[in-house]
Motif scaffolding. Structure first.
Motif, PDB file in Angstrom:
ATOM      1  N   LEU A  56       0.823  -1.202   0.000  1.00  0.00           N
ATOM      2  CA  LEU A  56       0.000   0.000   0.000  1.00  0.00           C
ATOM      3  C   LEU A  56       0.863   1.260   0.000  1.00  0.00           C
ATOM      4  N   LEU A  57       1.960   1.237   0.741  1.00  0.00           N
ATOM      5  CA  LEU A  57       2.875   2.383   0.750  1.00  0.00           C
ATOM      6  C   LEU A  57       3.418   2.674  -0.646  1.00  0.00           C
ATOM      7  N   ASN A  58       3.752   1.627  -1.370  1.00  0.00           N
ATOM      8  CA  ASN A  58       4.271   1.810  -2.728  1.00  0.00           C
ATOM      9  C   ASN A  58       3.168   2.188  -3.706  1.00  0.00           C
ATOM     10  N   LEU A  59       1.997   1.637  -3.521  1.00  0.00           N
ATOM     11  CA  LEU A  59       0.871   1.939  -4.404  1.00  0.00           C
ATOM     12  C   LEU A  59       0.458   3.410  -4.295  1.00  0.00           C
ATOM     13  N   LEU A  60       0.591   3.969  -3.095  1.00  0.00           N
ATOM     14  CA  LEU A  60       0.199   5.357  -2.856  1.00  0.00           C
ATOM     15  C   LEU A  60       1.379   6.326  -2.969  1.00  0.00           C
ATOM     16  N   ASP A  61       2.452   5.877  -3.582  1.00  0.00           N
ATOM     17  CA  ASP A  61       3.639   6.719  -3.706  1.00  0.00           C
ATOM     18  C   ASP A  61       3.480   7.706  -4.872  1.00  0.00           C
ATOM     19  N   GLN A 194       0.101   0.914 -12.966  1.00  0.00           N
ATOM     20  CA  GLN A 194       0.536   1.242 -14.323  1.00  0.00           C
ATOM     21  C   GLN A 194       0.877   2.729 -14.419  1.00  0.00           C
ATOM     22  N   ASP A 195       2.068   3.099 -13.993  1.00  0.00           N
ATOM     23  CA  ASP A 195       2.496   4.495 -14.082  1.00  0.00           C
ATOM     24  C   ASP A 195       2.695   4.865 -15.546  1.00  0.00           C
ATOM     25  N   ILE A 196       2.021   5.904 -15.979  1.00  0.00           N
ATOM     26  CA  ILE A 196       2.115   6.334 -17.369  1.00  0.00           C
ATOM     27  C   ILE A 196       2.694   7.742 -17.419  1.00  0.00           C
ATOM     28  N   GLN A 197       3.703   7.937 -18.261  1.00  0.00           N
ATOM     29  CA  GLN A 197       4.305   9.251 -18.443  1.00  0.00           C
ATOM     30  C   GLN A 197       3.967   9.762 -19.841  1.00  0.00           C
ATOM     31  N   ARG A 214       6.756   2.332 -12.359  1.00  0.00           N
ATOM     32  CA  ARG A 214       7.694   2.707 -11.295  1.00  0.00           C
ATOM     33  C   ARG A 214       7.272   2.149  -9.941  1.00  0.00           C
ATOM     34  N   LYS A 215       5.981   2.268  -9.627  1.00  0.00           N
ATOM     35  CA  LYS A 215       5.514   1.843  -8.308  1.00  0.00           C
ATOM     36  C   LYS A 215       5.621   0.328  -8.140  1.00  0.00           C
ATOM     37  N   ALA A 216       5.331  -0.413  -9.209  1.00  0.00           N
ATOM     38  CA  ALA A 216       5.461  -1.869  -9.149  1.00  0.00           C
ATOM     39  C   ALA A 216       6.922  -2.277  -8.971  1.00  0.00           C
ATOM     40  N   GLN A 217       7.821  -1.582  -9.668  1.00  0.00           N
ATOM     41  CA  GLN A 217       9.249  -1.884  -9.516  1.00  0.00           C
ATOM     42  C   GLN A 217       9.736  -1.564  -8.098  1.00  0.00           C
TER      43      GLN A 217
END
Length: 236
Positions: A56-61, A194-197, A214-217
């Motif tokens: 959750l910490l990474n998901l909300l980063d 799915q971080d999209i830039q 990024r968040k998944a990595q």
């Protein structure tokens, strides 16, 4: 797909050194930094609960664009605000399962994460009303990610993020001890990973969106940093 986008191996080291971790030039230090962020002074009832917290910490980063106003308002940046809120939910005895995530509202986000979501607005003399404040969009983004995650967990018929990750790392040969496999699995299963830039020079490309996940990595790195010495399933 983006066939015209290429990764230059010669630039990877400088990216880690200058962008990810300016104060160091080695990946081991990056690993140690991640481990520091995941070894929290909290007691968990079981492994899946601790993994749920890390996930959750990474998901909300996200939310760094709100850093200035957060610092001015609550004296914490976005990352520390997320940490504060997640630890607060755990310490208050909340079970961070699908039902809890689905039940989150902007108001409850504001309470747990100590984010002021409304401001008083003068309607007329001696008459005021609460209106959405400048941090309302940030709180609503947190709410949406938590709600969407709860819905995905429900559809998968798993209780929490920790249970899902343990299922994947222990039951699926395809993803067993594979960092790349777990990153892809998380990004494919949870749209929130799915971080999209959006690329600035998009006119030269057929598709102007580049997925970074990024968040998944970061989550997979956090799991490796926290558990690789004691759990074979996380020795990627």
């Amino acid at each position: 797909s983006l066939p015209k986008v290429q990764v230059k191996k010669s630039k990877i080291k400088s990216f880690v050194t200058d962008v990810l971790l300016p104060e160091t030039s080695n990946l081991e230090a990056l690993n140690q930094k991640s481990a520091f962020r995941t070894c929290m002074p909290l007691k968990f009832p079981d492994l899946k609960s601790e993994i749920t917290m890390i996930a959750l910490l990474n998901l909300l980063d996200f939310g760094r664009s709100y850093n200035k106003i957060l610092m001015d308002t609550v004296s914490r940046n976005a990352q520390d605000t997320i940490l504060f809120g997640c630890m607060g939910m755990h310490l208050s005895g909340k079970k961070l399962d699908a039902d809890f995530l689905l039940g989150m509202t902007v108001t409850s986000v504001g309470q747990f994460f100590s984010i002021p979501v409304t401001v008083e607005e003068k309607v007329m003399d001696a008459v005021y009303k609460d209106s959405p404040g400048p941090l309302h969009p940030f709180a609503d983004s947190i709410r949406k990610v938590m709600n969407d995650t709860g819905r995905v967990l429900k559809s998968l018929q798993v209780e929490c993020l920790g249970e899902y990750i343990l299922k994947v790392t222990t039951s699926h040969t395809k993803y067993k001890k594979s960092a790349v496999g777990l990153v892809n699995c998380l990004a494919d299963t949870f749209p929130m990973f799915q971080d999209i830039q959006r690329l600035k020079d998009s006119a030269k490309l057929e598709n102007d969106e580049l997925p970074f996940v990024r968040k998944a990595q970061k989550l997979v790195l956090s799991l490796f940093s926290r558990y690789s010495d004691e759990n074979e399933d996380f020795k990627f």
